[in-house]
Structures are given as C-alpha cells and as structure tokens.
Enzyme design. Sequence first.
Site, short mmCIF file in Angstrom:
data_model
loop_
_atom_site.label_atom_id
_atom_site.label_comp_id
_atom_site.label_asym_id
_atom_site.label_seq_id
_atom_site.Cartn_x
_atom_site.Cartn_y
_atom_site.Cartn_z
CG ASN A 265 -6.60 -4.45 -8.04
OD1 ASN A 265 -7.59 -5.15 -8.34
ND2 ASN A 265 -5.47 -4.69 -8.20
CG HIS B 84 2.59 -5.19 -2.03
ND1 HIS B 84 1.28 -4.55 -1.90
CD2 HIS B 84 2.86 -5.40 -1.00
CE1 HIS B 84 0.78 -4.44 -0.76
NE2 HIS B 84 1.94 -5.15 0.16
CE LYS C 110 0.75 -3.69 -8.55
NZ LYS C 110 1.01 -3.83 -7.20
CE1 TYR D 297 -3.44 -2.30 -7.55
CE2 TYR D 297 -4.55 -0.36 -6.41
CZ TYR D 297 -4.02 -1.43 -6.47
OH TYR D 297 -3.98 -2.55 -5.29
CG ASP E 217 2.24 -4.53 3.64
OD1 ASP E 217 2.24 -5.51 2.80
OD2 ASP E 217 1.50 -3.35 3.34
#
Length: 207
Positions: free
Chosen positions: A49, A62, A72, A132, A168
């Site tokens: 990403n 998240h 990640k 990432y 969020d």
Amino acid sequence: MKIRELDIAGAWEITGQQHGDPRGLFMEWYRFDQLAEAVGHPLRLAQGNLSVSAQGVVRGIHFADVPPGQAKYVSCVRGAVVDVIVDLRTGSPTFGRWTAVRLDDVDRRAVYLSEGLGHGFCSMTDDATLAYLCSTTYNPRGEHGIHPLDPDLAIDWPVDSPQLSARDDAAPTLAQALSDGTLPDYGRCQEFVARLDSGESPYPPLR
C-alpha cells in the site's frame, strides 16, 4: 540493518544502513531474512500500500481480526510521520499501551507490527508518503478501528487539530470495542504467531 523490539511485544523498529555519495544514496529498506531472524518467521507478502497525507492528518487506529490478522512493515519514503503502534490484544501485559516512532525520509527507519496490534500515524509534512507491506489483502469485514483521540488511549499526537476521516472519527473508543468483543485476543494472537514460527502456514492460499 539494525532491528530492535519496541516496548510492546510484537513491534519492531528497523534502521537500514544508508550508502551515499554525491550521486545520491542506496539502502536495503527491507530484508526478509534479517526480519525473519528477529521476528521468528518471514513476513508473508500479500499486498503493498501507498498512503499520501497532508500535514496534520491522523489516520488510525486500525486493526484486523485474528486470525488471520494483518502484519505490516511500514516506512516513510517522503516527508515525515509519527507512527503509532497500540496494543489492542485483550489479556496482553501491555494492553492499551502505545508507542511511537518517527518515520521520515532522512533516517529512513521502518516499523514492523505483528498480528493483533493497532496502527496509526500523524503526518508531520505535506505529502507525507508511507509505503507498507501487508501479510494479508484488504478485508473490509475483518478490519476495524479505534478512535485515535480516545482519552483512555491518551495518544500524544503532535498536532493541535488533527484531521480525521469520517470513518476514523466515527470509530468506537477502546472501552466500546472491548465491550463489543471486537478486539483481538492475546492468547489467540500468540497461538497464531507460534504457528508461523513453527513454519506452518495458517493463512488462506493466495489466489
């Protein structure tokens, strides 16, 4: 490459060696073998990403259901962010604790966070760009959030007026998520990671 575990189990900071001359520089920003030696197993690469944010944007917190969770490996390739990792695993000795690492295009550090941990960041510059790598692909039904300004988490975001997405801003507090039963269980996360450490693949096959 220097890899050190942070004060939350399952989170690491990675600092690569930069080789520069008047033409520019070169560095290894990811080494699967060295990361695997530190973590106990290789990172399964399922998705990459790229995230670009204006200054003052806060994204997160998240996290994903475990299993399969989502490990990640995060680095900042342009600008600077304060990257935040939160222990959301119920039953963990550090449950509710957070830690922060500055990621930027000067020191070019990265962070690795294992399954069950929460992730967010604050952009310190315009066009701050994160790249990432993820162990699983995006699964909207299995991914969740905690409000980044939850006073119980008390994250020290380095901006006065954080810019949040609608998603969020509507996320539950830690207490609400705990009551709803959506948070990862520490024991299940440990079992999942132990299977990875043993060489077993508990993931669904990549198609």
